[in-house]
Design an enzyme around this catalytic site. Structure first.
Site, mmCIF file in Angstrom:
data_model
loop_
_atom_site.group_PDB
_atom_site.id
_atom_site.type_symbol
_atom_site.label_atom_id
_atom_site.label_comp_id
_atom_site.label_asym_id
_atom_site.label_seq_id
_atom_site.Cartn_x
_atom_site.Cartn_y
_atom_site.Cartn_z
ATOM 1 N N LYS A 1 4.728 -1.975 1.484
ATOM 2 C CA LYS A 1 4.694 -3.398 1.862
ATOM 3 C C LYS A 1 5.799 -4.081 1.053
ATOM 4 O O LYS A 1 5.585 -5.092 0.355
ATOM 5 C CB LYS A 1 3.297 -3.951 1.538
ATOM 6 C CG LYS A 1 3.034 -5.348 2.052
ATOM 7 C CD LYS A 1 2.742 -5.395 3.533
ATOM 8 C CE LYS A 1 2.615 -6.830 3.994
ATOM 9 N NZ LYS A 1 2.527 -6.945 5.462
ATOM 10 N N TYR B 1 -5.360 1.565 -8.910
ATOM 11 C CA TYR B 1 -6.321 2.550 -9.415
ATOM 12 C C TYR B 1 -6.206 2.809 -10.915
ATOM 13 O O TYR B 1 -6.978 3.602 -11.455
ATOM 14 C CB TYR B 1 -6.184 3.857 -8.620
ATOM 15 C CG TYR B 1 -6.691 3.678 -7.210
ATOM 16 C CD1 TYR B 1 -5.960 2.938 -6.289
ATOM 17 C CD2 TYR B 1 -7.903 4.211 -6.805
ATOM 18 C CE1 TYR B 1 -6.409 2.725 -5.008
ATOM 19 C CE2 TYR B 1 -8.371 4.005 -5.515
ATOM 20 C CZ TYR B 1 -7.621 3.267 -4.625
ATOM 21 O OH TYR B 1 -8.083 3.054 -3.354
ATOM 22 N N ASP C 1 -5.462 5.763 0.339
ATOM 23 C CA ASP C 1 -6.922 5.778 0.437
ATOM 24 C C ASP C 1 -7.352 5.266 1.813
ATOM 25 O O ASP C 1 -8.147 5.896 2.521
ATOM 26 C CB ASP C 1 -7.485 4.876 -0.684
ATOM 27 C CG ASP C 1 -8.973 5.019 -0.867
ATOM 28 O OD1 ASP C 1 -9.591 5.799 -0.116
ATOM 29 O OD2 ASP C 1 -9.533 4.350 -1.753
ATOM 30 N N ASP D 1 1.227 -2.295 7.566
ATOM 31 C CA ASP D 1 0.478 -2.858 8.697
ATOM 32 C C ASP D 1 0.997 -2.298 10.024
ATOM 33 O O ASP D 1 0.212 -1.949 10.916
ATOM 34 C CB ASP D 1 0.471 -4.396 8.676
ATOM 35 C CG ASP D 1 1.770 -5.008 8.165
ATOM 36 O OD1 ASP D 1 2.569 -4.281 7.566
ATOM 37 O OD2 ASP D 1 1.980 -6.217 8.372
#
Ligand code: NAD
Length: 363
Positions: A191, A124, A248, A224
């Site tokens: 991640k 972002y 988000d 995930d």
């Protein structure tokens, strides 16, 4: 006491939901002197920028803002005004509670979690280089030289900075939030198995911060796996802290678990300012329909009232919402199964019902 608060009505469905919300706040008896500041695509035409300086000045001065959604053109055009406001004011913590209210069809029972999203870093920052540009070519060359890896020459490239400073303050915020709100556990989402120097850094800092906060339990989960766990057993989560993009995506997922974007509130908090806005966007196709769900923005107003110290008013307003949702008589279309769509009420009628159900309403 009368509060001065910046109101950015937004565009698309924003202005109608902002008007409905101001009415609900007024009915709590809390007096607010609204400093109305328009921004976005319409302002761009008149003032040459979608985010005029006066909007930021007003937020800086009043320190508290209530904001409707603002449209961002996809792919081309100006960059997100929503992201620019968060970055300019350094409101680094986005807090998005997801809680199941009785009476909402297709919601998962017993969800009561809070997403704490880092608001100023990673993808972002908006630093991208277009495919075919000289800068992209230089970066491709740089990567080849320093890693030996080939990137296709027709690639666009985005930077994804994640810092120790940004990670530390968001994780510390998550622990502070947990303690102040009687929450028991913070889960860091990442991640780090793939992104070792960005998410890996975030996780390392999160573990360090957790050690300094032993009164709150801590664990972590790969993003995930978190998505699957959220779908299968969301009740296991309490406070979840994560980098910007995951926040988000996961906050929309969580909104879906508890009844959709129509009921998902949000807050952006920093050292010097707080901007309250629902999770949903401007849904421009429904602009002016008068049929959109006001609950997300009204629950957002409850977060704002608590921030102002008006906890009792916030609780009364939330009780009005709870009652209307559980009775399920005066609700908008998004809160009804398709075969009952004909009994949906307008935004205005739903706000009437919320005000009527609110203990001690003044109008
Ligand atoms: P959106 O949230 O505007 O709408 C997606 C769908 O969710 C809508 O079609 C509608 O079915 C439902 N929905 C949203 N709000 C609702 C409400 N209050 N009541 C009932 N149903 C509701 O997402 P989008 O279509 O991806 O984005 C539209 C625009 O909004 C884009 O320009 C996007 O950039 C912008 N956006 C702004 C913000 C913000 O201002 N913070 C957040 C997200 C998206």
């Amino acid at each position: 006491m009368k509060y001065r608060v910046t109101l950015i009505p937004g565009d698309g469905i924003g202005p109608e939901l902002a008007a409905a919300t101001c009415r609900a706040i007024e009915a709590t008896g809390v007096e607010i002197d609204w400093d109305v500041q328009n921004a976005g695509a319409d302002v761009m035409q008149a003032e040459g920028t979608p985010l005029p300086q006066r909007v930021l000045d007003s937020l800086r001065k009043n320190k508290v803002g209530l904001k409707g959604p603002l449209t961002t053109p996809v792919g081309t055009g100006f960059r997100s005004v929503n992201v620019a406001i968060r970055t300019e004011l350094d409101v680094f913590a986005s807090v998005r509670p997801a809680r199941t209210y009785a009476g909402i069809p297709n919601s998962v029972p017993g969800v009561d979690l809070v997403i704490v999203r880092e608001n100023t870093e990673s993808e972002y920052v908006g630093i991208e280089f277009a495919q075919g540009s000289a800068e992209a070519a230089q970066l491709i060359e740089f990567a080849k030289k320093h890693t030996g890896k080939d990137i296709r020459t027709d690639s666009g490239i985005a930077l994804r900075p994640i810092s120790v400073t940004g990670s530390r303050r968001i994780v510390e915020y998550a622990f502070r939030y947990a303690r102040q709100n009687g929450r028991k556990r913070v889960t860091a989402i990442h991640k780090a198995n793939i992104l070792k120097y960005t998410d890996g850094l975030f996780l390392e800092v999160a573990r360090e911060v957790a050690k300094a906060n032993p009164d709150i339990a801590f664990d972590d989960m790969i993003v995930d796996a978190a998505c699957m766990n959220l779908v299968q057993r969301p009740q296991q989560f309490d406070v979840m802290v994560m980098p910007n993009l995951y926040g988000d995506i996961l906050s929309d997922l969580c909104a879906g678990l508890v009844g959709g974007l129509g009921v998902a509130p949000g807050a952006n908090l920093g050292e010097n300012a707080a901007v309250f806005e629902p999770v949903h966007g401007s849904a421009p196709q429904f602009k002016g329909s008068g049929k959109m769900d006001p609950v997300a923005m009204i629950l957002t107003a409850c977060l704002m009232l608590r921030h102002l110290g008006e906890r009792e008013a916030a609780e009364r307003l939330e009780r009005g919402v709870e009652q209307v949702l559980s009775e399920h008589c005066a609700v908008t279309r998004d809160l009804l199964p398709p075969d009952q769509a004909d009994r949906a009420v307008t935004t205005e009628a739903m706000v009437d019902a919320i005000v009527a159900a609110m203990p001690g309403a003044t109008v």
